[in-house]
Motif scaffolding. Structure first.
Motif, mmCIF file in Angstrom:
data_model
loop_
_atom_site.group_PDB
_atom_site.id
_atom_site.type_symbol
_atom_site.label_atom_id
_atom_site.label_comp_id
_atom_site.label_asym_id
_atom_site.label_seq_id
_atom_site.Cartn_x
_atom_site.Cartn_y
_atom_site.Cartn_z
ATOM 1 N N ILE A 28 56.105 -28.253 -39.638
ATOM 2 C CA ILE A 28 56.427 -28.017 -38.243
ATOM 3 C C ILE A 28 55.216 -28.770 -37.442
ATOM 4 N N PRO A 29 55.826 -29.523 -36.452
ATOM 5 C CA PRO A 29 55.043 -30.278 -35.697
ATOM 6 C C PRO A 29 54.158 -29.173 -34.970
ATOM 7 N N SER A 30 52.852 -29.461 -34.773
ATOM 8 C CA SER A 30 51.755 -28.649 -33.987
ATOM 9 C C SER A 30 51.559 -29.006 -32.564
ATOM 10 N N PHE A 31 51.181 -28.319 -31.843
ATOM 11 C CA PHE A 31 50.668 -29.017 -30.311
ATOM 12 C C PHE A 31 49.616 -29.761 -30.692
ATOM 13 N N ARG A 64 56.307 -21.356 -31.825
ATOM 14 C CA ARG A 64 55.885 -22.770 -32.169
ATOM 15 C C ARG A 64 56.277 -23.573 -31.393
ATOM 16 N N LYS A 65 55.895 -25.061 -31.333
ATOM 17 C CA LYS A 65 56.279 -26.062 -30.517
ATOM 18 C C LYS A 65 57.753 -26.472 -30.508
ATOM 19 N N ASP A 66 58.330 -26.193 -31.711
ATOM 20 C CA ASP A 66 59.675 -26.420 -31.789
ATOM 21 C C ASP A 66 60.714 -25.188 -31.228
ATOM 22 N N GLY A 67 60.011 -23.987 -30.611
ATOM 23 C CA GLY A 67 60.785 -22.850 -30.333
ATOM 24 C C GLY A 67 61.080 -21.875 -31.325
ATOM 25 N N SER A 68 60.789 -22.112 -32.633
ATOM 26 C CA SER A 68 60.814 -21.144 -33.501
ATOM 27 C C SER A 68 59.583 -20.155 -33.373
ATOM 28 N N THR A 69 59.848 -18.774 -34.040
ATOM 29 C CA THR A 69 58.639 -17.972 -34.005
ATOM 30 C C THR A 69 58.108 -17.591 -35.080
ATOM 31 N N PHE A 70 57.040 -17.102 -35.162
ATOM 32 C CA PHE A 70 56.180 -16.787 -36.353
ATOM 33 C C PHE A 70 55.199 -15.820 -35.785
ATOM 34 N N TRP A 71 54.999 -14.954 -36.900
ATOM 35 C CA TRP A 71 54.345 -13.713 -36.868
ATOM 36 C C TRP A 71 52.807 -14.101 -37.034
ATOM 37 N N CYS A 72 51.903 -13.486 -36.280
ATOM 38 C CA CYS A 72 50.311 -13.968 -36.514
ATOM 39 C C CYS A 72 49.627 -12.587 -36.056
ATOM 40 N N ARG A 92 46.157 -31.582 -28.997
ATOM 41 C CA ARG A 92 45.008 -31.036 -28.176
ATOM 42 C C ARG A 92 45.384 -31.265 -26.569
ATOM 43 N N ASP A 93 45.897 -32.503 -26.519
ATOM 44 C CA ASP A 93 46.212 -32.769 -24.961
ATOM 45 C C ASP A 93 47.306 -31.635 -24.369
ATOM 46 N N GLU A 94 48.183 -31.244 -25.371
ATOM 47 C CA GLU A 94 49.232 -30.243 -24.725
ATOM 48 C C GLU A 94 48.732 -29.145 -24.555
ATOM 49 N N ILE A 95 47.634 -28.415 -25.273
ATOM 50 C CA ILE A 95 46.900 -27.053 -25.150
ATOM 51 C C ILE A 95 45.920 -27.263 -24.475
ATOM 52 N N GLY A 96 45.142 -28.173 -24.026
ATOM 53 C CA GLY A 96 44.167 -28.345 -23.239
ATOM 54 C C GLY A 96 44.205 -27.496 -21.981
ATOM 55 N N GLY A 97 43.303 -26.743 -21.538
ATOM 56 C CA GLY A 97 43.180 -25.899 -20.226
ATOM 57 C C GLY A 97 44.485 -24.828 -20.069
ATOM 58 N N GLN A 98 44.888 -24.595 -21.040
ATOM 59 C CA GLN A 98 46.072 -23.624 -20.864
ATOM 60 C C GLN A 98 45.659 -22.127 -21.545
ATOM 61 N N THR A 99 46.130 -21.138 -21.220
ATOM 62 C CA THR A 99 45.673 -19.882 -22.003
ATOM 63 C C THR A 99 46.834 -19.528 -22.924
ATOM 64 N N PRO A 100 46.357 -18.682 -24.032
ATOM 65 C CA PRO A 100 47.583 -18.399 -25.134
ATOM 66 C C PRO A 100 48.796 -18.019 -24.777
ATOM 67 N N ARG A 101 49.073 -18.015 -23.480
ATOM 68 C CA ARG A 101 50.365 -17.437 -22.969
ATOM 69 C C ARG A 101 51.495 -18.505 -23.209
ATOM 70 N N PHE A 102 51.365 -19.703 -23.193
ATOM 71 C CA PHE A 102 51.977 -20.628 -23.636
ATOM 72 C C PHE A 102 52.912 -20.111 -25.162
ATOM 73 N N LEU A 103 52.279 -19.569 -26.107
ATOM 74 C CA LEU A 103 52.528 -19.395 -27.222
ATOM 75 C C LEU A 103 53.530 -17.913 -27.143
ATOM 76 N N LYS A 104 53.627 -17.435 -26.128
ATOM 77 C CA LYS A 104 54.178 -16.211 -25.910
ATOM 78 C C LYS A 104 55.831 -16.185 -26.217
ATOM 79 N N SER A 105 56.301 -15.564 -27.380
ATOM 80 C CA SER A 105 57.803 -15.599 -27.767
ATOM 81 C C SER A 105 58.576 -14.538 -26.688
ATOM 82 N N GLY A 106 58.119 -13.811 -25.964
ATOM 83 C CA GLY A 106 58.562 -12.929 -25.140
ATOM 84 C C GLY A 106 59.524 -11.826 -25.652
#
Length: 116
Positions: free
Chosen positions: A6-9, A53-61, A11-25
């Motif tokens: 699965i394509p990962s984010f 994930r980047k592709d919109g799918s969810t995962f447990w962590c 470094r440029d895509e996550i730089g300066g962001q908080t972990p909220r961008f991973l939030k599935s809601g």
């Protein structure tokens, strides 16, 4: 086809962001309230979250959040370590299904009846 990574984010895509961008809601707001209350109090927090994930799918962590403090003991930054535990969660669901439902008919079995 299923074994493709699965394509990962980047470094440029996550730089300066908080972990909220991973939030599935899909987590209850109380989970985040508890996590932030612990972090603000300088206490570590550990729990499981359903992230995106980047592709919109969810995962447990499994997530551990700790607080780095300054010289006066005030929270300076938060450090989060996440581990993908999707396979474990899938195995737990399979075990539950095998324990409480008939494999042939998918109907609840005697064990579920006795517990209810």
């Amino acid at each position: 086809m299923d074994n493709l990574p699965i394509p990962s984010f980047t470094r440029d895509e996550i730089g300066g962001q908080t972990p909220r961008f991973l939030k599935s809601g899909q987590a209850a707001p109380e989970v985040y309230d508890t996590m932030w209350a612990a972090a603000r109090a300088g206490l570590p927090w550990r729990g499981e979250l359903l992230n995106r994930r980047k592709d919109g799918s969810t995962f447990w962590c499994s997530v551990t959040v700790t607080v780095a403090t300054d010289e006066q003991g005030r929270p300076r930054q938060f450090v989060s370590v996440m581990e993908d535990v999707s396979e474990r969660k899938e195995a737990e669901a399979t075990i539950h299904r095998l324990a409480y439902f008939d494999a042939l008919t998918a109907l609840p079995n005697r064990r579920m009846f006795m517990e209810r």
